[in-house]
Write a protein that holds these residues in place. Structure first.
Motif, mmCIF file in Angstrom:
data_model
loop_
_atom_site.group_PDB
_atom_site.id
_atom_site.type_symbol
_atom_site.label_atom_id
_atom_site.label_comp_id
_atom_site.label_asym_id
_atom_site.label_seq_id
_atom_site.Cartn_x
_atom_site.Cartn_y
_atom_site.Cartn_z
ATOM 1 N N GLU A 706 12.814 -26.931 -51.702
ATOM 2 C CA GLU A 706 11.990 -28.149 -51.637
ATOM 3 C C GLU A 706 10.530 -27.839 -51.914
ATOM 4 N N VAL A 709 9.846 -27.029 -55.564
ATOM 5 C CA VAL A 709 9.779 -28.228 -56.402
ATOM 6 C C VAL A 709 8.454 -28.945 -56.201
ATOM 7 N N THR A 714 9.642 -25.820 -60.384
ATOM 8 C CA THR A 714 10.921 -26.530 -60.417
ATOM 9 C C THR A 714 12.080 -25.600 -60.722
ATOM 10 N N LEU A 718 15.442 -25.086 -58.483
ATOM 11 C CA LEU A 718 16.812 -25.316 -58.950
ATOM 12 C C LEU A 718 17.670 -24.063 -58.789
ATOM 13 N N ARG A 745 18.096 -32.079 -55.945
ATOM 14 C CA ARG A 745 18.327 -32.311 -57.385
ATOM 15 C C ARG A 745 17.892 -33.731 -57.776
ATOM 16 N N GLN A 747 15.584 -35.538 -56.420
ATOM 17 C CA GLN A 747 14.126 -35.629 -56.464
ATOM 18 C C GLN A 747 13.574 -35.110 -57.781
ATOM 19 N N ILE A 748 14.240 -34.070 -58.306
ATOM 20 C CA ILE A 748 13.784 -33.499 -59.584
ATOM 21 C C ILE A 748 14.032 -34.475 -60.725
ATOM 22 N N SER A 749 15.228 -35.052 -60.752
ATOM 23 C CA SER A 749 15.570 -35.975 -61.836
ATOM 24 C C SER A 749 14.767 -37.258 -61.771
#
Length: 750
Positions: A706, A709, A714, A718, A745, A747-749
């Motif tokens: 977390e 990211v 990032t 991952l 995942r 939150q990244i997308s």
């Protein structure tokens, strides 16, 4: 007072008046508010009417409450639509205490009360409310006037009716219902009924306060003396000095007067001088006068009618003088009720209290039980217990105990001292009995028989009070320790407070060690009552004594406890100083684990004030942990330190990167904080990577992911998520971490 021109200024005026003390002046101001509000229309008038009803209820003008309540009913009849949900609820809720509350005032005719009950019944039915509150109110009336058949019918209807929104709170209902069972002669059923209140499952602002007081004499009559004592010790601090709980205070005085604790009852009476004032409520004052008269009559019967006693202001009182005055006052008030009711029920109840006989010769409470001396009298004689004046069989039993002690045979020690106490009987002096019971109490504690240890501890204190005040402190301290060991904090607190008041810390008497121990336990008692400021006070006082001792471990622990309590009490700066002192002391003692934990707590305490300072402190915790890892040779300590190092790193990360409660995402608390937090969490993850505790590693890895990211790394985040997903694949026990990994995942997308 605020000039009332609209609903907003009306609310402001009501708020201002609510800040005044309850009484005639507040009620007069409420009358003025209503006069002004009536000019603004029905909505304002309704709000002001209910304010006046409340003001009357808590003043000497309580009998006037029927007038504004009737006005509220007229407004309802004219147009119910102007009553909002709150006012509607107040109208029907107030019906209960406006009706039955008038029972407490002899000047209100019984016919008027019955009429209000009938009106309550009619309006509840029209409004679709259950009859539970109506039947409860009818029971109160019937029980008060002594109509037993009607009371039983109403009581049965009360229990049978469905609970609705207008029923009294479950705790209050249960407490009052249990009292009816007890009054009807079924103490066992009463205590069973009270159980959910007494054990804390049902509570409110005045329960279990009332139920604890109501349970005292029924428990004594049932022979459940330990419970009766515990309920007194726990319950009296809840009601002490409360005018609204005067009836409960009277129950505690009555309990003490009937169990050989007249000295304790005198102390309770001295706590409540205001109860004698003539402008108090008649019904609770009547009960208080009756309990006072009972106590004074007991003192007269003991030949102590000369004792000074707390009574009505304006003169001094002896027990004999107050006995006559209190009896006359109780019966005078009862006669006023009976004249209003047309029965003799109230006077009969008062006389049953006045004429009650002691239930026990003595129930030891662990508190000072010796009546004060008057004239040329002195305190109790110091008694060294000369055992050679007792039967020979006692000496044989003592020899048995001593042989067992030399052989370290605890069971035989127990048997020997028990035999000695039994054989000594009334031939033993108070000093001998105190010492014998205390020795047996200590043996029982060592054998994990805490109930037995407590029982004999109470006996030891009771006899020590008659023999030697100095020894009584020792006995109380030991008893307090046994109560603490059994988790009986409410009983321990008053015992320890009495010990503290009499304790002499000089080396030749009780010593500083006893002082620190008593303060330590009292702090624990206060913490158990959720009173952290009081707990901190005791622990700080104990720490001040212990700071001069060669071994600083106790000082360090007390400083830590005080810091935690100060933080819970909202004393931030004081908590910070205490944590800092405690951390330094643990370092001095050489306890690295406690040093690290205390330093972390210090950092959290500082964080809201100065996050940079908190980060510096956390760095110190990490260094202390690393240094201990390098120096320690103890395998168990090394294993724990290996756990604490990554824990410290993770806490450091969380100190400087705050988690937003709305979004659940981290934000840095200063520039560069997120990257720094990621580095800390990443190091913690690497330390745990080879750990056998896979779940612990997963939590660490996902925290690092977390923060990676959020700090812009990032790809690294991952990679950690993927590592966790691979590690938990096929493992049902660890499957819960999959949801967290998936959220990262997402939150990244996003």
């Amino acid at each position: 007072m605020t000039q009332i021109t609209d609903l907003a200024t009306l609310q402001e005026a009501i708020w201002e008046n609510n800040q005044r003390p309850h009484g005639t002046s507040q009620a007069a101001a409420a009358e003025n508010i209503l006069d002004q509000a009536a000019q603004l229309g029905p909505k304002a008038e309704i709000k002001a009417v209910f304010h006046l009803i409340s003001a009357y209820e808590f003043s000497a003008d309580r009998h006037k409450v029927l007038v504004p309540f009737a006005r509220a009913l007229r407004l309802w009849d004219q147009d119910p639509s102007v009553f909002d949900a709150s006012a509607t609820h107040s109208l029907f809720w107030d019906f209960k205490w406006v009706t039955t509350g008038m029972l407490d005032l002899p000047r209100v005719p019984l016919a008027a009360i019955e009429n209000w009950l009938a009106e309550m019944d009619r309006r509840y039915r029209l409004a679709g409310h259950t009859e539970r509150a109506v039947r409860m109110s009818e029971f109160y009336i019937a029980d008060h006037i002594g109509d037993t058949e009607r009371a039983q019918r109403a009581f049965d209807g009360w229990l049978a009716a469905e609970r609705g929104e207008l029923a009294d709170c479950h705790a209050c209902e249960t407490a009052r219902q249990g009292e009816f069972f007890s009054d009807s002669g079924d103490d066992a059923k009463a205590v069973r009924h009270w159980t959910p209140v007494l054990d804390g499952r049902l509570t409110c602002a005045e329960e279990p306060h009332r139920a604890l007081a109501r349970s005292l004499l029924p428990l004594v009559r049932l022979g459940r003396l330990d419970e009766a004592r515990a309920n007194h010790m726990r319950g009296y601090p809840m009601v002490k000095g409360s005018e609204s709980l005067m009836h409960s205070v009277a129950k505690h005085i009555e309990f003490c007067a009937l169990t050989g604790n007249e000295a304790r009852a005198l102390e309770l009476l001295a706590d409540t001088p205001g109860y004698f004032q003539a402008d108090g409520e008649p019904e609770p004052r009547m009960g208080f006068y009756a309990a006072t008269a009972l106590l004074m009559d007991r003192l007269v019967a003991l030949g102590r009618g000369d004792l000074p006693a707390t009574g009505p202001t304006g003169r001094t009182w002896t027990a004999a003088e107050l006995a006559g005055h209190s009896r006359a006052e109780a019966l005078r008030i009862a006669a006023a009720f009976d004249e209003r009711n047309g029965t003799t029920a109230v006077s009969e109840r008062v006389r049953s209290t006045l004429d009650a006989e002691p239930l026990l010769e003595r129930l030891p409470l662990g508190l000072r039980a010796v009546l004060p001396m008057t004239g040329s009298g002195s305190g109790p004689d110091v008694d060294d217990g000369p055992a050679d004046e007792m039967p020979a069989a006692v000496g044989e039993a003592i020899d048995r105990y001593e042989r067992a002690r030399d052989a370290e045979d605890l069971d035989e020690m127990r048997a020997g001292m028990s035999e000695a106490i039994d054989r000594a009987g009334d031939s033993a002096t108070p000093g001998w009995r105190a010492g014998a019971h205390l020795q047996l109490s200590e043996v029982l504690a060592v054998t994990d028989d805490l109930p037995g240890a407590v029982h004999h501890g109470y006996e030891a204190v009771a006899w020590a009070d008659l023999a030697d005040p100095r020894f009584a402190v020792v006995a109380r301290t030991r008893l307090g320790g046994h109560l603490m060991a059994g988790g009986r904090h409410d009983e321990a607190a008053p015992v320890l407070e009495q010990a503290l008041s009499d304790l002499d810390p000089s080396p030749e008497v009780h010593g500083e060690g006893n002082l620190v121990q008593v303060r330590w336990w009292l702090g624990e008692c206060a913490a158990n009552r959720h009173e952290p400021a009081e707990a901190a006070q005791h622990w700080l006082a104990a720490a001040q004594v212990a700071q001069h001792w060669p071994d600083q471990a106790d000082h360090a622990m007390l400083a830590t406890l005080a810091a935690e309590a100060l933080e819970r009490a909202g004393e931030g700066l004081s908590a910070e100083l205490a944590y800092e002192r405690a951390a330094d002391l643990w370092a001095e003692v050489g306890d690295a684990l406690r040093q690290v934990r205390t330093t972390r707590a210090w950092a959290w305490a500082v964080r809201d004030r100065d996050v940079a300072e908190a980060s510096r402190i956390m760095t110190g915790a990490t260094r202390a942990c690393e240094a201990a890892l390098a120096d320690s040779t103890d395998d168990e300590e090394l294993a724990e330190l290996r756990v604490q190092l990554p824990e410290t790193l993770e806490q450091h990360a969380r100190v400087i990167a705050d988690e937003d409660l709305d979004t659940a995402r981290f934000r840095g608390l200063y520039e560069g904080a997120l990257a720094e937090a990621y580095a800390l969490a990443s190091r913690a993850e690497s330390l745990l990577r080879e750990s056998d505790d896979v779940a612990r590693w997963c939590r660490s890895a996902l925290l690092a992911a977390e923060l990676a990211v959020e700090s812009g790394s990032t790809a690294a985040g991952l990679e950690l998520v993927a590592a966790v997903e691979a590690r938990i694949e096929g493992d049902e026990e660890l499957s819960g971490f999959g949801g967290h990994a998936g959220w990262i995942r997402g939150q990244i997308s996003a």
